[in-house]
Write a protein that holds these residues in place. Sequence first.
Motif, PDB file in Angstrom:
ATOM      1  N   SER A 226     -36.182  37.221  14.824  1.00 26.23           N
ATOM      2  CA  SER A 226     -36.974  37.303  13.593  1.00 26.23           C
ATOM      3  C   SER A 226     -36.865  38.684  12.973  1.00 26.23           C
ATOM      4  O   SER A 226     -36.734  38.816  11.752  1.00 26.23           O
ATOM      5  CB  SER A 226     -38.457  37.023  13.868  1.00 26.23           C
ATOM      6  N   THR A 227     -36.902  39.718  13.813  1.00 19.46           N
ATOM      7  CA  THR A 227     -36.788  41.083  13.285  1.00 19.46           C
ATOM      8  C   THR A 227     -35.476  41.224  12.518  1.00 19.46           C
ATOM      9  O   THR A 227     -35.438  41.783  11.420  1.00 19.46           O
ATOM     10  CB  THR A 227     -36.854  42.099  14.444  1.00 19.46           C
TER      11      THR A 227
ATOM     12  N   SER B 199     -48.881  42.034  18.451  1.00 20.48           N
ATOM     13  CA  SER B 199     -47.613  42.760  18.591  1.00 20.48           C
ATOM     14  C   SER B 199     -46.592  41.947  19.404  1.00 20.48           C
ATOM     15  O   SER B 199     -45.423  42.302  19.456  1.00 20.48           O
ATOM     16  CB  SER B 199     -47.837  44.121  19.237  1.00 20.48           C
TER      17      SER B 199
HETATM   18  N1  LIG Z   1     -44.547  44.479  13.954  1.00 21.66           N
HETATM   19  C1  LIG Z   1     -44.273  44.676  15.239  1.00 21.66           C
HETATM   20  N2  LIG Z   1     -44.911  45.612  15.982  1.00 21.66           N
HETATM   21  C2  LIG Z   1     -44.612  45.820  17.277  1.00 21.66           C
HETATM   22  N3  LIG Z   1     -43.684  45.115  17.966  1.00 21.66           N
HETATM   23  C3  LIG Z   1     -43.024  44.155  17.283  1.00 21.66           C
HETATM   24  C4  LIG Z   1     -43.283  43.870  15.901  1.00 21.66           C
HETATM   25  N4  LIG Z   1     -42.456  42.861  15.506  1.00 21.66           N
HETATM   26  C5  LIG Z   1     -41.727  42.520  16.590  1.00 21.66           C
HETATM   27  N5  LIG Z   1     -42.063  43.300  17.653  1.00 21.66           N
HETATM   28  C6  LIG Z   1     -41.455  43.241  18.995  1.00 21.66           C
HETATM   29  O1  LIG Z   1     -40.050  43.218  18.833  1.00 21.66           O
HETATM   30  C7  LIG Z   1     -39.446  42.352  19.799  1.00 21.66           C
HETATM   31  C8  LIG Z   1     -38.592  41.320  19.085  1.00 21.66           C
HETATM   32  O2  LIG Z   1     -39.464  40.400  18.413  1.00 21.66           O
HETATM   33  P1  LIG Z   1     -38.941  39.229  17.471  1.00 21.66           P
HETATM   34  O3  LIG Z   1     -40.136  38.627  16.833  1.00 21.66           O
HETATM   35  O4  LIG Z   1     -37.854  39.739  16.594  1.00 21.66           O
HETATM   36  O5  LIG Z   1     -38.321  38.242  18.558  1.00 21.66           O
HETATM   37  P2  LIG Z   1     -37.775  36.759  18.383  1.00 21.66           P
HETATM   38  O6  LIG Z   1     -36.420  36.727  19.016  1.00 21.66           O
HETATM   39  O7  LIG Z   1     -37.854  36.328  16.968  1.00 21.66           O
HETATM   40  O8  LIG Z   1     -38.795  35.955  19.303  1.00 21.66           O
HETATM   41  P3  LIG Z   1     -39.432  34.463  19.164  1.00 21.66           P
HETATM   42  O9  LIG Z   1     -38.337  33.516  19.521  1.00 21.66           O
HETATM   43  O10 LIG Z   1     -40.505  34.482  20.198  1.00 21.66           O
HETATM   44  O11 LIG Z   1     -39.939  34.319  17.760  1.00 21.66           O
HETATM   45  C9  LIG Z   1     -40.594  41.754  20.608  1.00 21.66           C
HETATM   46  O12 LIG Z   1     -40.713  42.457  21.816  1.00 21.66           O
HETATM   47  C10 LIG Z   1     -41.812  41.964  19.738  1.00 21.66           C
HETATM   48  O13 LIG Z   1     -42.965  42.122  20.545  1.00 21.66           O
END
Ligand SMILES: Nc1ncnc2c1ncn2[C@@H]1O[C@H](COP(=O)(O)OP(=O)(O)OP(=O)(O)O)[C@@H](O)[C@H]1O
Length: 518
Positions: A46-47, A401
């Motif tokens: 997602s990031t 978070s």
């Molecule tokens: N705004 C934020 N503040 C602090 N940590 C964050 C933030 N956004 C994401 N993270 C951290 O960054 C990392 C990557 O998160 P992300 O949401 O991109 O993962 P993802 O692959 O999309 O996961 P999911 O499949 O669970 O949605 C995680 O450890 C999350 O806790």
Amino acid sequence: MTGVPILKLDRITKTFPGVVANENVSFEVGQGEIHALLGENGAGKSTLVKMIYGVQKPDSGEMSFMGEPFAPSKPSEARAKGIGMVFQHFLLFEALTVYENIVLGLSAAEAKTGDLRQRIIDVSTTYGLKVDPDRLVGTLSVGERQRIEIVRCLLSEPKLLIMDEPTSVLTPQEVSVLFQTLRRLASEGCSILYISHKLEEIRALCSKATVLRGGKLVGSCDPRQETAKSLAEMMIGATLNKPERELPEPGEIRLKVQELFMESEEQFGVDLENITMAVRAGEILGIAGVAGNGQTELMEALIGERACRFGRQIQLDGADIGMAGPRERRAMGMCFAPEERLGHAAVPGMALWENTLLSAGKTNDLARGGLISLFNANRFATKVVDDLKVKTASVKSAARSLSGGNLQKFIMGREIMQSPKVLIASQPTWGVDAGAAAAIHGILIDLAKSGAAVVIISQDLDELFTISTRISVIAGGYLFPSQPTEELTVEKLGLAMGGRAKEIEAAKHAANAEPAGV
Ligand SMILES: Nc1ncnc2c1ncn2[C@@H]1O[C@H](COP(=O)(O)OP(=O)(O)OP(=O)(O)O)[C@@H](O)[C@H]1O
């Protein structure tokens, strides 16, 4: 891949306090390619797409779009370049029409070009996305709402469409219509970046996959050449073991619901119509259905957020609890995991250890006589984090978070570890990766084996087939009689989930036929 890639990422890095969400990620998306972005919960998917769509900015690294340097500082800049995104949670106003919602989502320039109403009709006809511009959004199913979001994106003729878990709210039949639309878009040159934890769908749809683990790129492949198991193992970097559903003979009825009628309090809510069911010790009852067919209302009634008219309408181990509130029901041995993780199942701004107090305070001795035991609460939260392998800096981190899937694991762990007599969970593995979903399924099966009655409300049919002993469908606020899982097929369930009025009516008339097991 032909010619210049539509999107190129070069050593993209993004950190949050205590976490590296993306580290030196480089990959390309070709023109007309349906490209999957895979990774376990918290891997950084997602990031990464938020940076492409201008919601967040990378700390370092470069992006190019159609061969030009690209660094959007807000979504409107990404949209102006030709990037559309359909989010997991739709941003629509229920009291407005489809047309009004679409206008609101477009920039002033986009909204002014040509006859917008006609363009909506043209786009929806061309791509097989039926929408009626004059319908109120509140009267539409989730699948129909998703079509509005897609039509809204298509109006600006995107060159890259990003989709974040688009199928988790659709029936199998709707999924196949969506895939036809996406394939057609791709054949016309639009690229699609597709995030999903549903690996069979990735195999059916995508020609390329980029795999992230712990924020780093760990591989890429052609998913058509892989199996769901090999894709999952690439994501988690370990062997995946599927849980076995071998449950003992069911015992006594633990949860019984009879003749439950309840009018919805919401304007566009669904009234519950004569809900009748019984779940025995050692059973897992799956309730399938497309979102918006009474699941929220049923959950509210089961967990006591809305009291029934008569106590006997819901019974726990023979005791009438229909008029009891959530606290009383918890004190009697019920646990719940509602669907909405932030705000309902967990308080976003509170630390994980504080979030354990919300439901396990009494049952696990975390608080007594108004005094919190910091030691016990921290120990319990740490156990949940360790057992469910929740990725978090510490139990002091705020719930908000965590990545969606990691928070879901934490909530499920918090409930299951209270060893309830009856557990009611809605979408227990929503957004959870394959490894963690297998772990949650395993724990649910163990819970049932230990004599609990488990009710799972889910739109994920694979999940229901994996763990349920019996499955019912909820449609239009009516719960069809349950059937043993072995006697059902995905197609049969998908049709019932479509909520075809005639069949529901027929079933209602035949409703004196009691569900199996009652
Ligand atoms: N705004 C934020 N503040 C602090 N940590 C964050 C933030 N956004 C994401 N993270 C951290 O960054 C990392 C990557 O998160 P992300 O949401 O991109 O993962 P993802 O692959 O999309 O996961 P999911 O499949 O669970 O949605 C995680 O450890 C999350 O806790």
